[in-house]
Motif scaffolding. Structure first.
Motif, mmCIF file in Angstrom:
data_model
loop_
_atom_site.group_PDB
_atom_site.id
_atom_site.type_symbol
_atom_site.label_atom_id
_atom_site.label_comp_id
_atom_site.label_asym_id
_atom_site.label_seq_id
_atom_site.Cartn_x
_atom_site.Cartn_y
_atom_site.Cartn_z
ATOM 1 N N LEU A 18 23.129 77.358 50.964
ATOM 2 C CA LEU A 18 24.141 76.666 50.102
ATOM 3 C C LEU A 18 25.332 76.779 50.219
ATOM 4 C CD1 LEU A 18 22.269 76.775 46.359
ATOM 5 C CD2 LEU A 18 22.630 74.880 48.134
ATOM 6 N N LEU A 19 25.670 78.244 50.781
ATOM 7 C CA LEU A 19 27.146 78.363 51.010
ATOM 8 C C LEU A 19 27.431 77.764 52.454
ATOM 9 C CD1 LEU A 19 29.553 80.447 50.538
ATOM 10 C CD2 LEU A 19 28.403 81.829 52.261
ATOM 11 N N LEU A 20 26.638 77.739 53.395
ATOM 12 C CA LEU A 20 27.035 77.257 54.723
ATOM 13 C C LEU A 20 27.183 75.726 54.470
ATOM 14 C CD1 LEU A 20 24.819 79.062 57.060
ATOM 15 C CD2 LEU A 20 27.318 79.099 56.809
ATOM 16 N N THR A 21 26.276 75.086 53.689
ATOM 17 C CA THR A 21 26.314 73.560 53.291
ATOM 18 C C THR A 21 27.525 73.298 52.575
ATOM 19 O OG1 THR A 21 23.871 73.539 53.259
ATOM 20 C CG2 THR A 21 24.994 71.730 52.472
ATOM 21 N N HIS A 27 34.913 71.584 55.153
ATOM 22 C CA HIS A 27 35.642 71.555 56.284
ATOM 23 C C HIS A 27 35.419 70.116 56.870
ATOM 24 C CE1 HIS A 27 37.153 72.954 59.891
ATOM 25 N NE2 HIS A 27 36.346 72.308 60.557
ATOM 26 N N LEU A 28 34.490 69.403 57.050
ATOM 27 C CA LEU A 28 34.503 68.115 57.609
ATOM 28 C C LEU A 28 35.041 67.066 56.934
ATOM 29 C CD1 LEU A 28 30.858 68.316 59.080
ATOM 30 C CD2 LEU A 28 33.003 68.648 60.234
ATOM 31 N N GLU A 32 38.954 70.877 51.267
ATOM 32 C CA GLU A 32 39.659 71.951 50.733
ATOM 33 C C GLU A 32 41.397 71.405 50.447
ATOM 34 O OE1 GLU A 32 40.232 71.809 55.297
ATOM 35 O OE2 GLU A 32 38.578 71.498 53.915
ATOM 36 N N LEU A 33 41.783 70.366 50.990
ATOM 37 C CA LEU A 33 43.339 69.962 50.926
ATOM 38 C C LEU A 33 43.355 69.550 49.319
ATOM 39 C CD1 LEU A 33 43.832 67.620 53.774
ATOM 40 C CD2 LEU A 33 44.611 69.866 53.359
ATOM 41 N N PHE A 34 42.371 69.203 48.501
ATOM 42 C CA PHE A 34 42.380 68.730 47.269
ATOM 43 C C PHE A 34 41.785 69.805 46.224
ATOM 44 C CE2 PHE A 34 41.168 64.933 49.709
ATOM 45 C CZ PHE A 34 42.135 64.175 49.223
#
Length: 60
Positions: A18-21, A27-28, A32-34
């Motif tokens: 879950l963390l990696l997903t 990232h893709l 993270e900008l929001f």
């Protein structure tokens, strides 16, 4: 004790997946900008790239 260890291992593996997903998804999709407030805290959200880089340069 073996059943508890297997159960704990399954929980750890599920958490890792879950963390990696979530990390890859953020990232893709540039999510993270929001979600990140760091840019607003640093006060560089309305600056051009040259001004932004200048704020992180060390002064001599």
């Amino acid at each position: 004790m073996k059943t508890m260890e297997r159960w704990l291992l399954k929980v750890v593996l599920i958490q890792l997946v879950l963390l990696l997903t979530v990390q890859i998804t953020l990232h893709l999709t540039k999510g993270e900008l929001f979600l990140s407030k760091v840019v607003q805290y640093e006060g560089v959200n309305n600056m051009s790239i040259e001004e932004w880089i200048e704020t992180f340069k060390q002064k001599d």
